[in-house]
Design a protein around this motif. Sequence first.
Motif, PDB file in Angstrom:
ATOM      1  N   GLY A 205       0.836  -1.198   0.000  1.00 45.54           N
ATOM      2  CA  GLY A 205       0.000   0.000   0.000  1.00 45.54           C
ATOM      3  C   GLY A 205       0.864   1.239   0.000  1.00 45.54           C
ATOM      4  O   GLY A 205       2.022   1.197   0.420  1.00 45.54           O
TER       5      GLY A 205
ATOM      6  N   GLN B 233       0.528   5.540   0.899  1.00 40.38           N
ATOM      7  CA  GLN B 233      -0.353   6.591   1.432  1.00 40.38           C
ATOM      8  C   GLN B 233      -0.519   7.749   0.451  1.00 40.38           C
ATOM      9  O   GLN B 233       0.471   8.184  -0.139  1.00 40.38           O
TER      10      GLN B 233
ATOM     11  N   PHE C 155      -2.819  -1.109  -3.053  1.00 37.52           N
ATOM     12  CA  PHE C 155      -3.901  -0.190  -2.697  1.00 37.52           C
ATOM     13  C   PHE C 155      -3.396   1.168  -2.233  1.00 37.52           C
ATOM     14  O   PHE C 155      -2.233   1.335  -1.882  1.00 37.52           O
TER      15      PHE C 155
ATOM     16  N   HIS D  85      -5.175   5.473   6.311  1.00 35.87           N
ATOM     17  CA  HIS D  85      -3.934   5.805   7.022  1.00 35.87           C
ATOM     18  C   HIS D  85      -3.597   7.291   6.908  1.00 35.87           C
ATOM     19  O   HIS D  85      -3.148   7.908   7.877  1.00 35.87           O
TER      20      HIS D  85
ATOM     21  N   TYR E 111      -1.828   3.134  14.125  1.00 40.45           N
ATOM     22  CA  TYR E 111      -1.533   3.006  12.688  1.00 40.45           C
ATOM     23  C   TYR E 111      -0.993   1.620  12.304  1.00 40.45           C
ATOM     24  O   TYR E 111      -1.466   1.006  11.341  1.00 40.45           O
TER      25      TYR E 111
ATOM     26  N   MET F 252      -2.377  -1.257   9.600  1.00 40.68           N
ATOM     27  CA  MET F 252      -1.499  -1.781   8.545  1.00 40.68           C
ATOM     28  C   MET F 252      -1.434  -3.309   8.614  1.00 40.68           C
ATOM     29  O   MET F 252      -1.452  -3.989   7.586  1.00 40.68           O
TER      30      MET F 252
ATOM     31  N   ASP G 159      -4.495  -4.559   6.994  1.00 43.47           N
ATOM     32  CA  ASP G 159      -4.379  -4.478   5.528  1.00 43.47           C
ATOM     33  C   ASP G 159      -3.699  -5.725   4.966  1.00 43.47           C
ATOM     34  O   ASP G 159      -4.073  -6.236   3.915  1.00 43.47           O
ATOM     35  N   ILE G 160      -2.672  -6.125   5.657  1.00 45.53           N
ATOM     36  CA  ILE G 160      -1.849  -7.229   5.148  1.00 45.53           C
ATOM     37  C   ILE G 160      -2.533  -8.568   5.404  1.00 45.53           C
ATOM     38  O   ILE G 160      -2.633  -9.415   4.521  1.00 45.53           O
TER      39      ILE G 160
ATOM     40  N   GLN H   2       9.620   0.735   6.317  1.00 44.24           N
ATOM     41  CA  GLN H   2       8.392   0.039   6.702  1.00 44.24           C
ATOM     42  C   GLN H   2       8.652  -1.332   7.317  1.00 44.24           C
ATOM     43  O   GLN H   2       7.727  -2.049   7.684  1.00 44.24           O
TER      44      GLN H   2
HETATM   45  N1  TRP Z   1       2.490   2.514   6.049  1.00 38.87           N
HETATM   46  C1  TRP Z   1       2.793   2.425   4.650  1.00 38.87           C
HETATM   47  C2  TRP Z   1       3.631   3.663   4.243  1.00 38.87           C
HETATM   48  O1  TRP Z   1       3.591   4.690   4.881  1.00 38.87           O
HETATM   49  C3  TRP Z   1       1.564   2.339   3.790  1.00 38.87           C
HETATM   50  C4  TRP Z   1       0.783   1.106   4.063  1.00 38.87           C
HETATM   51  C5  TRP Z   1      -0.434   1.028   4.692  1.00 38.87           C
HETATM   52  C6  TRP Z   1       1.158  -0.232   3.716  1.00 38.87           C
HETATM   53  N2  TRP Z   1      -0.830  -0.273   4.753  1.00 38.87           N
HETATM   54  C7  TRP Z   1       0.108  -1.062   4.178  1.00 38.87           C
HETATM   55  C8  TRP Z   1       2.266  -0.776   3.079  1.00 38.87           C
HETATM   56  C9  TRP Z   1       0.157  -2.467   4.008  1.00 38.87           C
HETATM   57  C10 TRP Z   1       2.312  -2.164   2.921  1.00 38.87           C
HETATM   58  C11 TRP Z   1       1.275  -3.003   3.382  1.00 38.87           C
HETATM   59  O2  TRP Z   1       4.299   3.592   3.258  1.00 38.87           O
END
Ligand code: TRP
Length: 320
Positions: free
Chosen positions: A6, A8, A37, A42, A124, A128, A131-132, A146
């Motif tokens: 992902g 932001q 995505f 976030h 946060y 995340m 999301d994964i 990350q």
């Molecule tokens: N935190 C990530 C960034 O700032 C963005 C992100 C949100 C992300 N959810 C994720 C990246 C899930 C990988 C997988 O770049």
Amino acid sequence: MRILSGIQPSGRLHVGNYFGMMDPAIRLQDEGDAFYFIADYHSLTTVYSPQELSDNVRNVAVDFLACGLDPSKATFFRQSDVPEVTELAWLLSTVTPMGLLERCHSYKDKTARGHEATHGLFAYPVLMAADILIYDSNIVPVGEDQKQHIEVTRDIALKFNNRYGEVLVIPEAKIREDNAKVPGLDGQKMSKSYDNTLEIFGDEKATRKKIMSIITDSTPVETPKDPSKSIIVDLYRLVASGAEVATMEDDHKNGGVGYGEFKKRLFSAYWEYFKPMRKQRDELLTDPGYVDEITRKGASQARESAIATMRRVRKACGIH
Ligand code: TRP
Ligand code: ADP
């Protein structure tokens, strides 16, 4: 194999984002079932203007597609189009130790830079993780900064599985070794927050000016220079051919060429490198409906997968 990442929508995408995350993600789209995505939930932790947020989302969508994300290979969507992810974030938060989040750098960094110390910013990494984990992801291509978040995700998934059985897939980070940390114009890590970025789709004149402003030492033109200590060479390596890089390195070692000339070479290699992407972007901009259609379609595919995981997760927790 599920690949997921992902990004932001917290500003215009830059060369650090490109080489750290986007390019590796685009290469991986041929190697598995990729889900990429736009992490708009976030970004609410740091972008407080609704207009700015929605403009950023549009720009990130167009830019990522222009850079080579292929919607016939990868599923591309907006995080907030799959609201199930916030439900999973809550369920995960009930197994997440406070200490795990207290150790995360990003909360400390962002509050130190003046962002409000909200629960959202603190939690946060749990969103995340959701999301994964909601897409049963195996591989997560991200930049080095990350890495800690992926470790936190693994810890949370293990905690959850410990309590409820083998429900969640344990993911792995994939960090590109060669350019894990792209330097910015001032030599620190390139980042929006340091105001030292080279945008991927920056205006020609402004970009040239930025490159010409790269901070260098005061070694005279004729004196040999150390190429391993030059931000110009580090950036050039990303966008120039092997032969061009070798010439620039030799010109450093031999002396006789000044930093101004090296900066000009860097600008022209940079401009050339992103030329096909700029062309693609101009084309995409002629049909704004197309981009919306891609992300809408992506969201419905992603949502199917998320709903299936949530069914399993809810059942495991005793919420039927
Ligand atoms: N935190 C990530 C960034 O700032 C963005 C992100 C949100 C992300 N959810 C994720 C990246 C899930 C990988 C997988 O770049
Ligand atoms: P920024 O630091 O500009 O706010 P983000 O945190 O939004 O960038 O990063 C988005 C993605 O780009 C992440 O996967 C991150 O690791 C990667 N990334 C950002 N800056 C760099 C950099 N300078 N070098 C390598 N990767 C980077």
